[in-house]
Design a protein around this motif. Structure first.
Motif, mmCIF file in Angstrom:
data_model
loop_
_atom_site.group_PDB
_atom_site.id
_atom_site.type_symbol
_atom_site.label_atom_id
_atom_site.label_comp_id
_atom_site.label_asym_id
_atom_site.label_seq_id
_atom_site.Cartn_x
_atom_site.Cartn_y
_atom_site.Cartn_z
ATOM 1 N N THR A 243 0.835 -1.194 0.000
ATOM 2 C CA THR A 243 0.000 0.000 0.000
ATOM 3 C C THR A 243 0.873 1.248 0.000
ATOM 4 O O THR A 243 2.058 1.202 0.342
ATOM 5 C CB THR A 243 -0.916 0.060 1.239
ATOM 6 O OG1 THR A 243 -0.112 0.275 2.403
ATOM 7 C CG2 THR A 243 -1.740 -1.210 1.398
ATOM 8 N N LEU A 244 0.242 2.347 -0.357
ATOM 9 C CA LEU A 244 0.937 3.635 -0.333
ATOM 10 C C LEU A 244 1.343 3.986 1.093
ATOM 11 O O LEU A 244 2.373 4.618 1.324
ATOM 12 C CB LEU A 244 0.017 4.715 -0.915
ATOM 13 C CG LEU A 244 0.674 6.025 -1.322
ATOM 14 C CD1 LEU A 244 1.542 5.832 -2.554
ATOM 15 C CD2 LEU A 244 -0.399 7.091 -1.597
ATOM 16 N N LYS A 245 0.551 3.584 2.075
ATOM 17 C CA LYS A 245 0.844 3.915 3.466
ATOM 18 C C LYS A 245 2.078 3.184 3.983
ATOM 19 O O LYS A 245 2.905 3.763 4.686
ATOM 20 C CB LYS A 245 -0.365 3.608 4.346
ATOM 21 C CG LYS A 245 -1.578 4.438 3.997
ATOM 22 C CD LYS A 245 -2.572 4.504 5.120
ATOM 23 C CE LYS A 245 -3.100 3.144 5.464
ATOM 24 N NZ LYS A 245 -4.094 3.212 6.550
ATOM 25 N N GLU A 246 2.194 1.909 3.635
ATOM 26 C CA GLU A 246 3.377 1.165 4.066
ATOM 27 C C GLU A 246 4.645 1.783 3.474
ATOM 28 O O GLU A 246 5.667 1.886 4.153
ATOM 29 C CB GLU A 246 3.241 -0.301 3.643
ATOM 30 C CG GLU A 246 2.156 -1.033 4.398
ATOM 31 C CD GLU A 246 1.883 -2.406 3.824
ATOM 32 O OE1 GLU A 246 1.592 -3.315 4.615
ATOM 33 O OE2 GLU A 246 1.934 -2.571 2.593
ATOM 34 N N TYR A 247 4.557 2.183 2.227
ATOM 35 C CA TYR A 247 5.672 2.869 1.574
ATOM 36 C C TYR A 247 5.995 4.167 2.317
ATOM 37 O O TYR A 247 7.153 4.472 2.611
ATOM 38 C CB TYR A 247 5.273 3.158 0.132
ATOM 39 C CG TYR A 247 6.245 3.976 -0.683
ATOM 40 C CD1 TYR A 247 7.187 3.359 -1.500
ATOM 41 C CD2 TYR A 247 6.200 5.370 -0.675
ATOM 42 C CE1 TYR A 247 8.066 4.101 -2.277
ATOM 43 C CE2 TYR A 247 7.074 6.123 -1.438
ATOM 44 C CZ TYR A 247 8.003 5.494 -2.237
ATOM 45 O OH TYR A 247 8.859 6.245 -2.992
ATOM 46 N N SER A 248 4.956 4.937 2.629
ATOM 47 C CA SER A 248 5.137 6.247 3.258
ATOM 48 C C SER A 248 5.813 6.142 4.618
ATOM 49 O O SER A 248 6.673 6.960 4.970
ATOM 50 C CB SER A 248 3.785 6.950 3.419
ATOM 51 O OG SER A 248 3.134 7.095 2.179
ATOM 52 N N LEU A 249 5.427 5.153 5.398
ATOM 53 C CA LEU A 249 5.984 5.028 6.743
ATOM 54 C C LEU A 249 7.485 4.783 6.739
ATOM 55 O O LEU A 249 8.201 5.222 7.634
ATOM 56 C CB LEU A 249 5.257 3.919 7.500
ATOM 57 C CG LEU A 249 3.920 4.400 8.060
ATOM 58 C CD1 LEU A 249 2.937 3.268 8.185
ATOM 59 C CD2 LEU A 249 4.132 5.094 9.394
ATOM 60 N N SER A 250 7.977 4.094 5.721
ATOM 61 C CA SER A 250 9.415 3.861 5.649
ATOM 62 C C SER A 250 10.193 5.147 5.393
ATOM 63 O O SER A 250 11.379 5.221 5.697
ATOM 64 C CB SER A 250 9.725 2.849 4.531
ATOM 65 O OG SER A 250 9.310 1.561 4.901
ATOM 66 N N LEU A 251 9.516 6.152 4.846
ATOM 67 C CA LEU A 251 10.199 7.408 4.538
ATOM 68 C C LEU A 251 10.589 8.196 5.778
ATOM 69 O O LEU A 251 11.436 9.077 5.708
ATOM 70 C CB LEU A 251 9.322 8.283 3.638
ATOM 71 C CG LEU A 251 8.884 7.686 2.302
ATOM 72 C CD1 LEU A 251 8.102 8.725 1.503
ATOM 73 C CD2 LEU A 251 10.079 7.187 1.506
ATOM 74 N N VAL A 252 9.947 7.913 6.912
ATOM 75 C CA VAL A 252 10.252 8.672 8.134
ATOM 76 C C VAL A 252 10.861 7.788 9.210
ATOM 77 O O VAL A 252 10.964 8.176 10.363
ATOM 78 C CB VAL A 252 8.982 9.368 8.680
ATOM 79 C CG1 VAL A 252 8.468 10.394 7.691
ATOM 80 C CG2 VAL A 252 7.881 8.366 9.029
ATOM 81 N N ARG A 253 11.286 6.611 8.816
ATOM 82 C CA ARG A 253 11.909 5.699 9.766
ATOM 83 C C ARG A 253 13.407 5.656 9.488
ATOM 84 O O ARG A 253 13.846 5.053 8.514
ATOM 85 C CB ARG A 253 11.302 4.299 9.623
ATOM 86 C CG ARG A 253 11.811 3.304 10.651
ATOM 87 C CD ARG A 253 11.253 1.921 10.381
ATOM 88 N NE ARG A 253 9.843 1.828 10.702
ATOM 89 C CZ ARG A 253 8.913 1.358 9.868
ATOM 90 N NH1 ARG A 253 9.265 0.940 8.672
ATOM 91 N NH2 ARG A 253 7.654 1.294 10.239
ATOM 92 N N PRO A 254 14.224 6.303 10.304
ATOM 93 C CA PRO A 254 15.673 6.300 10.060
ATOM 94 C C PRO A 254 16.286 4.935 10.324
ATOM 95 O O PRO A 254 15.713 4.109 11.028
ATOM 96 C CB PRO A 254 16.198 7.343 11.049
ATOM 97 C CG PRO A 254 15.195 7.348 12.148
ATOM 98 C CD PRO A 254 13.869 7.061 11.515
ATOM 99 N N CYS A 255 17.459 4.717 9.747
ATOM 100 C CA CYS A 255 18.122 3.420 9.891
ATOM 101 C C CYS A 255 18.486 3.167 11.347
ATOM 102 O O CYS A 255 19.236 3.945 11.944
ATOM 103 C CB CYS A 255 19.394 3.378 9.055
ATOM 104 S SG CYS A 255 19.109 3.519 7.298
ATOM 105 N N PRO A 256 17.997 2.097 11.936
ATOM 106 C CA PRO A 256 18.402 1.771 13.301
ATOM 107 C C PRO A 256 19.821 1.231 13.322
ATOM 108 O O PRO A 256 20.302 0.718 12.323
ATOM 109 C CB PRO A 256 17.393 0.700 13.726
ATOM 110 C CG PRO A 256 16.952 0.070 12.454
ATOM 111 C CD PRO A 256 17.026 1.143 11.399
ATOM 112 N N SER A 257 20.465 1.349 14.458
ATOM 113 C CA SER A 257 21.827 0.828 14.560
ATOM 114 C C SER A 257 21.804 -0.676 14.367
ATOM 115 O O SER A 257 20.904 -1.365 14.829
ATOM 116 C CB SER A 257 22.418 1.159 15.938
ATOM 117 O OG SER A 257 21.610 0.624 16.959
ATOM 118 N N GLY A 258 22.793 -1.174 13.627
ATOM 119 C CA GLY A 258 22.853 -2.604 13.377
ATOM 120 C C GLY A 258 22.039 -3.037 12.181
ATOM 121 O O GLY A 258 21.980 -4.221 11.875
ATOM 122 N N SER A 259 21.388 -2.082 11.484
ATOM 123 C CA SER A 259 20.633 -2.463 10.293
ATOM 124 C C SER A 259 21.595 -2.845 9.190
ATOM 125 O O SER A 259 22.775 -2.483 9.212
ATOM 126 C CB SER A 259 19.742 -1.315 9.833
ATOM 127 O OG SER A 259 20.524 -0.208 9.476
#
Length: 460
Positions: A243-259
């Motif tokens: 969905t467009l929403k799942e895509y959108s949420l990744s845009l504001v989730r910064p890379c966590p340590s260890g990713s």
């Protein structure tokens, strides 16, 4: 004078944007979690030709367009290698393999015309309402013209035929098609594989890792811009976004340590230029509990921005989807790029085409500004006008417009100039969406800004 093919080769920038390599920057999606099923965002940059990205985009848009014409289509598969070999495949209805007008073509078959002759196609009758990205009969032919070679494989289950043809040397060599029986084929499919003429685009092999990541972005975009029934694969791996929403949420989730250190994909922009049919049972316009997607609570995003809301508008056959989020508090943490912008991301699509400028984006920003002007005015008790740019500075937005026969400022399709039907009816933020902006602190941020401006004025 030049014939159309010669003109493409002499002036490719007219059709696909600049062929001169330039610095390009975009957000990349980095997988994390136990099974890598979630994605965070970071920024990355490369130096590449914008035309290379446009050629890739044209092929992917064709696959997206097909899923709107044919409800039996279930997947899109795309891949790109560092050796510069690109491939896009989709199932569903394909092109007829019959001869295209014996008298006009001397017996040449339809696929050869549609892939090899400029200005051929089915998109010239503007009386028909089409929700595709193709418009001028140019797209895939330009890929062919600007490539060392192209191969097409069409399986037409209705006709019981498999059609294979190869083009070489910027379309100067056209091999005869090979037709074989495919009577056992249950589904049709279209596969397009090509190797761009990189020296003509000012580039060399191998393609850099950063360029590959930026190219792969468009495949993630396709996952966001197609209906839920369509599965999208990148280099053989299924993209989890539906969905467009799942895509959108990744845009504001910064890379966590260890990713994972190696990013899987990205979305490009260039210094020089630059959904239909989601399952609406999960979303109702203006409702706060639209934070739920696929059983996962999406209201809060880890160490990043927050979900504000999703709304959808429809008017006279045109439909717009809007996802709004607060950006991460520290935008600089998203990027190691020296030129990275400090502005929140704004991502726009038109019929699946990446297009982040134009009338659709202007409409959303303007209507949000009008709604927040009312909220700020009530709190300040002084008439206050919020500018669209002030909303832009405080919000991450993803906008997808689905409209018949869109028009763009150029063939590169980076800016929409279509006049939208009844703009005030097409998108008007609901009270609950505006309330969500207030709850997420956007209105307070605007109030603080206006108060600072007042205080500075008083000091003078």
């Amino acid at each position: 004078w030049l014939d159309p093919k010669q003109h493409v080769l002499a002036r490719p920038d007219t059709y696909v944007g600049s062929v001169s390599p330039c610095k390009m920057e975009g957000h990349v999606f980095v997988p994390f979690g136990k099974e890598g099923g979630e994605y965070a965002t970071r920024m990355e940059e490369t130096t590449a030709s914008p035309a290379l990205f446009k050629l890739w985009d044209e092929a992917i848009v064709n696959a997206i367009d097909n899923h709107r014409r044919d409800e039996t289509q279930t997947e899109i598969r795309a891949s790109v290698t560092k050796e510069g070999v690109f491939e896009v495949k989709n199932d569903g209805r394909t092109i007829t393999t019959e001869v295209w007008d014996e008298e006009k073509t001397g017996g040449r078959r339809t696929p050869e015309i549609l892939f090899g002759e400029l200005l051929s196609g089915e998109n010239f009758d503007d009386e028909k309402k089409r929700l595709g990205g193709g418009r001028n009969g140019i797209g895939v032919k330009v890929i062919n013209l600007l490539s060392d070679w192209m191969e097409i494989v069409l399986v037409n289950a209705e006709e019981g035929v498999k059609y294979v043809q190869r083009f070489e040397s910027n379309l100067s060599v056209i091999h005869p098609p090979k037709l074989t029986k495919a009577t056992k084929a249950k589904t049709s499919s279209t596969t397009v594989r090509w190797k761009p003429d990189l020296p003509r685009l000012g580039m060399d092999l191998p393609l850099s890792e950063s360029t590959l990541r930026l190219l792969e972005a468009r495949v993630f975009d396709a996952a966001a811009c197609t209906e839920r029934r369509v599965r999208v694969f990148l280099n053989g791996q299924k993209i989890p976004f539906r969905t467009l929403k799942e895509y959108s949420l990744s845009l504001v989730r910064p890379c966590p340590s260890g990713s994972e250190e190696t990013a899987k994909t990205a979305t490009p922009s260039c210094d020089e230029d630059q959904r239909d049919g989601h399952d609406q049972s999960q979303v109702r316009e203006g409702e706060d509990d639209c934070d739920e997607v696929g059983g996962e609570r999406l209201e809060e995003t880890t160490q990043g921005g927050d979900w504000i809301g999703y709304e959808i508008g429809e008017e006279e056959g045109t439909r717009i989807e809007v996802c709004a989020l607060t950006p991460p508090s520290d935008l600089s943490s998203f990027s190691s790029c020296s030129s990275s912008s400090s502005s929140p991301l704004l991502v726009g699509f038109v019929n699946g085409i990446r297009c982040s400028e134009g009338t659709h984006v202007d409409l959303v920003l303007r209507r949000l500004a009008e709604g927040m002007s009312d909220l700020v005015t009530k709190k300040r008790k002084v008439p206050t006008q919020v500018r669209p740019s002030q909303v832009r500075e405080r919000t991450t937005l993803v906008v997808h417009l689905l409209t018949p026969n869109p028009s763009f400022s150029s063939q590169s399709k980076t800016k929409l100039d279509s006049k939208l039907p009844q703009p005030s009816s097409l998108f008007s933020p609901s009270p609950s969406l505006l309330k969500a902006f207030e709850r997420r602190g956007v209105v307070d941020s605007l109030l603080s800004s206006f108060q600072r401006a007042t205080d500075e004025k008083d000091l003078k």
